[in-house]
Design a protein around this motif. Structure first.
Motif, short mmCIF file in Angstrom:
data_model
loop_
_atom_site.label_atom_id
_atom_site.label_comp_id
_atom_site.label_asym_id
_atom_site.label_seq_id
_atom_site.Cartn_x
_atom_site.Cartn_y
_atom_site.Cartn_z
N PRO A 7 13.88 5.46 -5.25
CA PRO A 7 14.05 5.41 -3.80
C PRO A 7 12.76 5.56 -3.02
N GLY A 8 11.65 5.84 -3.71
CA GLY A 8 10.39 6.03 -3.02
C GLY A 8 10.23 7.45 -2.53
N LEU A 9 9.31 7.66 -1.62
CA LEU A 9 8.99 9.00 -1.16
C LEU A 9 9.99 9.56 -0.16
N PHE A 10 10.80 8.71 0.46
CA PHE A 10 11.75 9.18 1.47
C PHE A 10 13.19 8.93 1.05
N GLY A 11 13.53 7.72 0.73
CA GLY A 11 14.87 7.41 0.27
C GLY A 11 15.85 7.09 1.38
N PRO A 12 16.97 6.43 1.03
CA PRO A 12 17.94 5.95 2.03
C PRO A 12 18.63 7.05 2.82
N GLU A 13 18.58 8.29 2.36
CA GLU A 13 19.24 9.37 3.09
C GLU A 13 18.33 10.03 4.12
N SER A 14 17.10 9.58 4.21
CA SER A 14 16.15 10.21 5.12
C SER A 14 16.24 9.64 6.53
N VAL A 15 15.76 10.41 7.49
CA VAL A 15 15.65 9.92 8.87
C VAL A 15 14.63 8.80 8.93
N THR A 16 13.54 8.95 8.20
CA THR A 16 12.49 7.93 8.17
C THR A 16 13.04 6.57 7.78
N TRP A 17 13.88 6.53 6.76
CA TRP A 17 14.42 5.27 6.24
C TRP A 17 15.18 4.52 7.34
N GLN A 18 15.97 5.24 8.12
CA GLN A 18 16.75 4.61 9.18
C GLN A 18 15.87 4.26 10.38
N MET A 19 15.01 5.17 10.76
CA MET A 19 14.28 5.02 12.01
C MET A 19 13.21 3.94 11.94
N HIS A 20 12.51 3.85 10.83
CA HIS A 20 11.41 2.88 10.73
C HIS A 20 11.90 1.44 10.63
N ALA A 21 13.19 1.25 10.47
CA ALA A 21 13.75 -0.10 10.44
C ALA A 21 14.08 -0.63 11.83
N ASP A 22 13.95 0.22 12.84
CA ASP A 22 14.34 -0.16 14.20
C ASP A 22 13.25 -1.01 14.85
N PRO A 23 13.62 -2.08 15.56
CA PRO A 23 12.60 -2.95 16.17
C PRO A 23 11.76 -2.27 17.25
N MET A 24 12.24 -1.17 17.81
CA MET A 24 11.45 -0.47 18.83
C MET A 24 10.22 0.21 18.25
N MET A 25 10.12 0.25 16.93
CA MET A 25 8.93 0.84 16.32
C MET A 25 7.68 0.01 16.61
N PRO A 272 23.07 -2.63 -1.76
CA PRO A 272 23.46 -2.77 -0.35
C PRO A 272 23.69 -1.44 0.36
N GLY A 273 24.01 -0.39 -0.39
CA GLY A 273 24.24 0.91 0.24
C GLY A 273 23.00 1.52 0.84
N SER A 274 21.83 0.96 0.51
CA SER A 274 20.57 1.48 1.05
C SER A 274 20.19 0.85 2.37
N ARG A 275 21.01 -0.03 2.88
CA ARG A 275 20.71 -0.74 4.13
C ARG A 275 20.52 0.25 5.28
N PRO A 276 19.37 0.21 5.98
CA PRO A 276 19.19 1.09 7.14
C PRO A 276 20.16 0.71 8.26
N ALA A 277 20.71 1.70 8.94
CA ALA A 277 21.64 1.44 10.04
C ALA A 277 21.67 2.64 10.97
N PRO A 278 21.75 2.40 12.29
CA PRO A 278 21.75 3.52 13.24
C PRO A 278 22.85 4.54 13.01
N TYR A 279 24.05 4.07 12.57
CA TYR A 279 25.16 5.02 12.40
C TYR A 279 24.85 6.05 11.32
N LYS A 280 23.95 5.70 10.40
CA LYS A 280 23.59 6.65 9.34
C LYS A 280 22.78 7.82 9.89
N LEU A 281 22.10 7.60 11.00
CA LEU A 281 21.39 8.72 11.64
C LEU A 281 22.39 9.76 12.14
#
Length: 309
Positions: A7-25, A272-281
């Motif tokens: 999963p790397g240094l953060f992983g799909p359960e992290s805030v980073t994983w979800q947040m860095h996928a957002d276009p506002m970044m 597919p379960g690793s897909r970043p999504a706002p609801y996961k935050l």
């Protein structure tokens, strides 16, 4: 662990994983450049060691590639990216614009400023545009990003671990900030980056709006240093929210096709379960057991730091 399941240094359960996928970044990244330029020694290091005026887009893509690699790449890829950055920084020197002193751009104080300005910008735009809610998530994100601080050469224990510590850091460093000639150059560049003549209309239509929104999202003291009146906070917030809603309407699969494509590679690696999504935050907030602490499925916590190997 096999690379396919890493999963790397953060992983799909992290805030980073979800947040860095957002276009506002992307907006947040430009805000970070404006903010980072207000540290005279830090921006002098960029000016003396970078060709950003001639290769602006290449530099932006290299930065995006680094952030994408450490956020979504394998552990090995992230560690190698960090080692490459540290190796480059050890060779670079700059001259203090006030004293004439020669110094290394890898001084801890300078690395800490660049890190904090970046993390503050990502967090500020995410919260103000409506992506991130709740103090616990914000604290968890700041805590997680001590991993990225380690990768560029900082001691994680000397890096802010929550939003209160981050705010205290900016209070301490504020007297060192100024909008000197280098900061003015960065300001001018960000407003009108060089571009092919055929693309000038697109720059005026799209880039200028992004740069203006990023600048407007700066803290009041930054507006004061740059010498332009600060816009009404309520208006800036409305624009951030509206821009976030608009950009998030673009299908994520389409957005993630843009280079360097780390998110799609991570999803192919982890499923597919690793897909970043706002609801996961929102779901992530429910498993936080206190500000700045996050229970992660890989057993990580705020007191243990991964090292190479």
């Amino acid at each position: 662990m096999s690379e396919a399941a890493d999963p790397g240094l953060f992983g799909p359960e992290s805030v980073t994983w979800q947040m860095h996928a957002d276009p506002m970044m992307w907006v947040a990244g430009v805000r970070a450049l404006y903010l980072q330029a207000l540290h005279p020694r830090a921006v002098r290091g960029v000016m003396e060691n970078s060709d950003f005026r001639k290769d602006a887009w290449g530099r932006l893509l290299r930065t995006a590639n680094f952030v994408g690699t450490i956020s979504y790449g394998t552990t090995d890829a992230a560690e190698k990216a960090g080692a490459r950055v540290r190796r480059i920084h050890t060779r670079l020197k700059a001259t203090d614009p006030d004293t004439g002193e020669r110094y290394g751009v890898d001084e801890p104080d300078l690395l800490l400023w660049v890190h904090c300005a970046e993390i503050d910008s990502y967090l500020h735009v995410a919260r103000r545009s409506g992506l991130l809610t709740g103090d616990a998530l914000a604290d968890a994100y700041v805590d997680e990003q001590r991993v990225s601080a380690r990768l560029v050469g900082l001691d994680p224990e000397a890096v802010p671990a929550n939003t209160a510590q981050l705010a205290a850091y900016f209070d301490r460093v504020r007297p060192q900030l100024a909008a000197g000639a280098d900061a003015r150059d960065v300001d001018d560049f960000l407003q009108r980056p060089p571009i092919n003549a055929l693309l000038v209309p697109a720059r005026e239509l799209l880039w200028r709006r992004v740069a203006r929104l990023a600048y407007n999202a700066l803290p009041p003291y930054a507006h004061e240093l740059y010498g332009r009146p600060a816009p009404a906070p309520e208006r800036v917030t409305r624009h951030l929210v509206a821009t976030g809603k608009l950009l998030r309407c673009i299908p994520s699969r389409l957005r993630w096709q843009l280079p360097p494509g780390h998110i799609l590679k991570a999803m192919a690696r982890l499923g597919p379960g690793s897909r970043p999504a706002p609801y996961k935050l929102r779901r992530q907030e429910a498993i936080l057991d206190g500000p700045g602490r996050v229970q992660r499925s890989d057993g990580g916590d705020s007191t243990r730091w991964r090292n190479p190997g």
